[in-house]
Design a protein around this motif. Structure first.
Motif, mmCIF file in Angstrom:
data_model
loop_
_atom_site.group_PDB
_atom_site.id
_atom_site.type_symbol
_atom_site.label_atom_id
_atom_site.label_comp_id
_atom_site.label_asym_id
_atom_site.label_seq_id
_atom_site.Cartn_x
_atom_site.Cartn_y
_atom_site.Cartn_z
ATOM 1 N N ASN A 71 -36.724 9.085 -7.413
ATOM 2 C CA ASN A 71 -37.206 10.395 -7.007
ATOM 3 C C ASN A 71 -37.829 11.104 -8.203
ATOM 4 N N VAL A 104 -42.683 8.366 -0.123
ATOM 5 C CA VAL A 104 -42.746 9.470 0.835
ATOM 6 C C VAL A 104 -42.702 10.795 0.074
ATOM 7 N N ARG A 111 -42.715 13.007 5.200
ATOM 8 C CA ARG A 111 -41.341 12.796 5.690
ATOM 9 C C ARG A 111 -41.321 12.611 7.219
ATOM 10 N N ILE A 134 -34.356 8.665 4.195
ATOM 11 C CA ILE A 134 -35.502 8.306 3.367
ATOM 12 C C ILE A 134 -35.363 6.885 2.829
ATOM 13 N N ASP A 158 -41.773 14.792 0.155
ATOM 14 C CA ASP A 158 -40.791 15.616 0.874
ATOM 15 C C ASP A 158 -40.759 17.031 0.325
#
Length: 218
Positions: free
Chosen positions: A140, A123, A94, A106, A125
């Motif tokens: 996600n 990414v 991140r 993001i 996180d």
């Protein structure tokens, strides 16, 4: 010249802080680097830009999937951009994504970082999991919930697991689930490398995860 070194501090919640040193006088040339035998995937980071670029270009020429671990970097933005563009798969931390793209968002950061040559840009996180762009949409995947003891090496565990999944030809969604699980289980144990799980421990921790491919042909 001095060898690189780092001090790792871990607080009572398992969160780690790394203070690292790299001698600026270390030689950077990579023209001597001539890999004689490739494996099935290549994993690089931003520590040695010249070496990363040479390996990533060679991997692309050989048709081998590559992965870049893109964390915070002390190198010039143009140098980092060249390395990001040379990899097939780029997974930022991140803070690394924010530094590279100049935004804390993001989704916007991933859109700014994505290149036409990328197969995946994403990414990590922490407990919020892994974010990536798929068909122009933000996705996600949350990791398993665990009692955190030490996050040292969690990002490295994720990247290493993802590279292994690439080497085994796994689909992206499977690679993400596997990497999330490896990193989460690592966080339940102290230390970095010593906390990495083996296949049997992964099966016990996540019995629903398909791991047949992990030991196939081993």
């Amino acid at each position: 010249m001095q060898s690189s070194g780092a001090v790792v501090l871990v607080d009572s919640r398992g969160e780690r802080l790394i203070v690292a040193y790299t001698d600026p006088e270390l030689p950077s040339a990579a023209d001597w680097l001539e890999p004689k035998s490739w494996g099935d995937a290549v994993l690089c980071d931003l520590t040695w830009p010249e070496g990363a670029l040479r390996c990533l270009h060679a991997a692309r020429a050989a048709g081998i999937p590559s992965l870049l671990d893109a964390d915070i970097s002390r190198h010039a933005s143009g140098t980092v951009a060249a390395i990001v563009g040379a990899a097939d798969h780029v997974i930022f931390s991140r803070p690394g994504l924010a530094q590279f793209t100049g935004t804390d968002s993001i989704e916007e950061g991933l859109r700014r970082a994505r290149r036409a040559s990328h197969t995946l840009v994403g990414v990590t996180d922490g407990a919020d999991g892994f974010f990536w762009l798929e068909d122009g949409n933000l996705r996600n995947a949350l990791p398993p919930r665990v009692g955190v003891v030490d996050t040292t090496g969690a990002g490295d565990a994720f990247h290493g697991a993802f590279a292994l999944a690439l080497a085994k030809g796994r689909p992206v969604v499977d690679a993400i689930a596997f990497s999330n699980t490896v990193a989460a289980l690592k966080c339940t144990r102290p230390d970095g490398r010593a906390g990495l799980p083996d296949p049997a421990e992964l099966r016990n921790f996540a019995p629903g995860l398909d791991l047949d491919w992990l030991v196939a042909g081993a």
